[in-house]
Enzyme design. Sequence first.
Site, PDB file in Angstrom:
ATOM      1  N   HIS A 131     -34.444 -32.007 -84.332  1.00  0.00           N
ATOM      2  CA  HIS A 131     -33.965 -30.895 -83.505  1.00  0.00           C
ATOM      3  C   HIS A 131     -33.861 -29.658 -84.408  1.00  0.00           C
ATOM      4  CE1 HIS A 131     -30.934 -28.615 -81.164  1.00  0.00           C
ATOM      5  NE2 HIS A 131     -31.210 -29.394 -80.144  1.00  0.00           N
ATOM      6  N   ASP A 208     -28.051 -37.003 -88.131  1.00  0.00           N
ATOM      7  CA  ASP A 208     -27.705 -36.202 -86.956  1.00  0.00           C
ATOM      8  C   ASP A 208     -27.513 -37.186 -85.813  1.00  0.00           C
ATOM      9  OD1 ASP A 208     -27.736 -34.814 -84.594  1.00  0.00           O
ATOM     10  OD2 ASP A 208     -29.615 -33.755 -84.975  1.00  0.00           O
ATOM     11  N   GLN A 211     -27.441 -37.858 -80.432  1.00  0.00           N
ATOM     12  CA  GLN A 211     -27.878 -38.839 -79.436  1.00  0.00           C
ATOM     13  C   GLN A 211     -27.455 -40.240 -79.850  1.00  0.00           C
ATOM     14  OE1 GLN A 211     -29.112 -37.603 -76.700  1.00  0.00           O
ATOM     15  NE2 GLN A 211     -29.453 -35.551 -77.492  1.00  0.00           N
ATOM     16  N   LYS A 234     -21.837 -34.239 -75.698  1.00  0.00           N
ATOM     17  CA  LYS A 234     -22.845 -35.230 -75.299  1.00  0.00           C
ATOM     18  C   LYS A 234     -22.221 -36.620 -75.155  1.00  0.00           C
ATOM     19  CE  LYS A 234     -27.001 -32.998 -77.121  1.00  0.00           C
ATOM     20  NZ  LYS A 234     -26.626 -31.722 -77.716  1.00  0.00           N
ATOM     21  N   CYS A 372     -35.737 -27.812 -78.153  1.00  0.00           N
ATOM     22  CA  CYS A 372     -35.317 -27.389 -79.492  1.00  0.00           C
ATOM     23  C   CYS A 372     -35.997 -28.242 -80.567  1.00  0.00           C
ATOM     24  CB  CYS A 372     -33.801 -27.441 -79.657  1.00  0.00           C
ATOM     25  SG  CYS A 372     -32.954 -26.301 -78.571  1.00  0.00           S
TER      26      CYS A 372
END
Lengths: 414, 165
Positions: A131, A208, A211, A234, A372
């Site tokens: 991303h 990261d 998700q 999220k 993104c």
Amino acid sequence: MNKKLVKTAAYDVTKVRADFPILAREVHGKPLVYLDSAASAQKPRQVIEAISRAYSHEYANVHRGAYYLSETATTAYEAAREKVRRFINAARLKEVVFTKGATEAINLVAATWGRSFIKAGDEIVLTAVEHHSNIVPWQLLRDATGCVLRIAPVAVNGSIDIQEFAKVIGPKTKLVAVAHVSNVLGTVLPVREIAELAHAAGAKLLLDGCQGIVHEYVDVQDLGCDFYVFSGHKLYGPTGIGILWAREALLEAMPPYQGGGDMIDSVTFAKTTWAPPPAKFEAGTPPIVQAIGLGAAIDYLNTLDRAAVAAHESALLRYAMTSLAQVPGVRLIGTAPGKAAVQSFVMEGAHPHDLATVLDRSGVCVRAGHHCAQPLMEILGVNATTRASFALYNTMGEVDALIAALRKAQEVLL
Amino acid sequence: MIAAPLTDDLRTLYQEVILDHGKHPRNLRIVEHHTCKAQGNNPMCGDRVTVTARVSPDGVLEDVAFEGKGCAISIASASMMSEALAGQKVAVAHQLFTAVHDLCVGKIDADQAKATVAADLGDSIDKLASLSGVRQFPVRVKCATLPWHALISCLDGKPQTTTEK
């Protein structure tokens, strides 16, 4: 899905849906079919009520505790930190830093650890699926320090091949910064193997987890990473709150990110000393109620059988992949084995934006565009994709609604 | 699931002329011996369109063309723009830009747009007015105006533009 999440049979999605007030509304006169949770998830009543309760009954600034209300707010804020700690199985509470989001958390690491420990010629390894928030902070660091960014490739099906990955890591690698789960492809990266490669090279690993935290069971000690970041919104929590987890020794060695109140030990005009982590990285009045809201989201998730949630999402994904593949002209983007419930696709003759507009009129919310991840789009040879992402409240019927809306879109656009 | 009838505003947005230009764009190329060139970016979706034009010394747009990838709306808009402007004065390009912009945001209708331009541009306005279906879809207005922004940048001698101005 994660091995720790063993499949169980019963999962009452109707009951879960009843916890999310927004799911009862209509869009353009059609029932809302929300398939954009990878961009931001909807919030359960329990989170909304916790936020409302905090503002209505327990609100004051934190860490100024000379009076009861401030003490109450501080207790709630710090309790949220403990909830996060347990949720990711961090060894120590002080390793959990509240930020305003995952983007800020990565920028924090780049600006503090990066500026202190990365020098000209050092290498930072990313993957092709990142991303923008896990690309641009490192480009800023590169421009400031003269370090080099190296990019591990992605296979056609969206997999990250560990042998290919190993070729990009070398003696100059100081940091590996990769997604836990790709927001475009749903690929679950082989993070344990990546951790071994990174550490063998003497590099640190940043994951990261935006998700990953949603779809995988995250144990930061078990994953072997050095930094793990994610955002609250999220994970069914509010916006404006994110988490940086880092090993204590790293946080100790990192200089502060921003200066201000709450991050100091003592201030004189001659010299200021810092508070220990996590306060060192939480300058200014923090997002108090957002942290409490994230804590409530974690409480909510803990009331669910997470293995059952994982099995449900996995079943939704399988059904969506099968159903999408049967729509003429549709090509799935991202078919890596064991992937998370995020599915990108393109449809011949229909641009994703046109698709998303037509789908919206059927009440179906999907993401269209580059997500993104423009470098990945270029590698995939597409300008944009349409993405349906699935959450614990989605149903098989909503997959059917997506497919019906896609067929309708073909009538309009083709 | 029973397919509900298509809403009228979708039919208005994706009317035949838009789909035709979207699928079979005219002047999808680079103008030979172009005198100006500009790229328009829509950072929201990543769509890009590059407009090239050849302007004669006396200010006539001898040829206008575009290249790029985008949605049906942005490609149709670029295609119709290239047709409408060939042989027109630079001043007309600015007039049509304003007319298209105002049509797309719902400020004026086709008749009002015609009043702002020379009589011989009436047919062009009729065609371009097909873009005004975006007025029911606020996020799509930028798709329709992207090539026009690129054109104006091109004529102003600026190599790049963005919809986020």
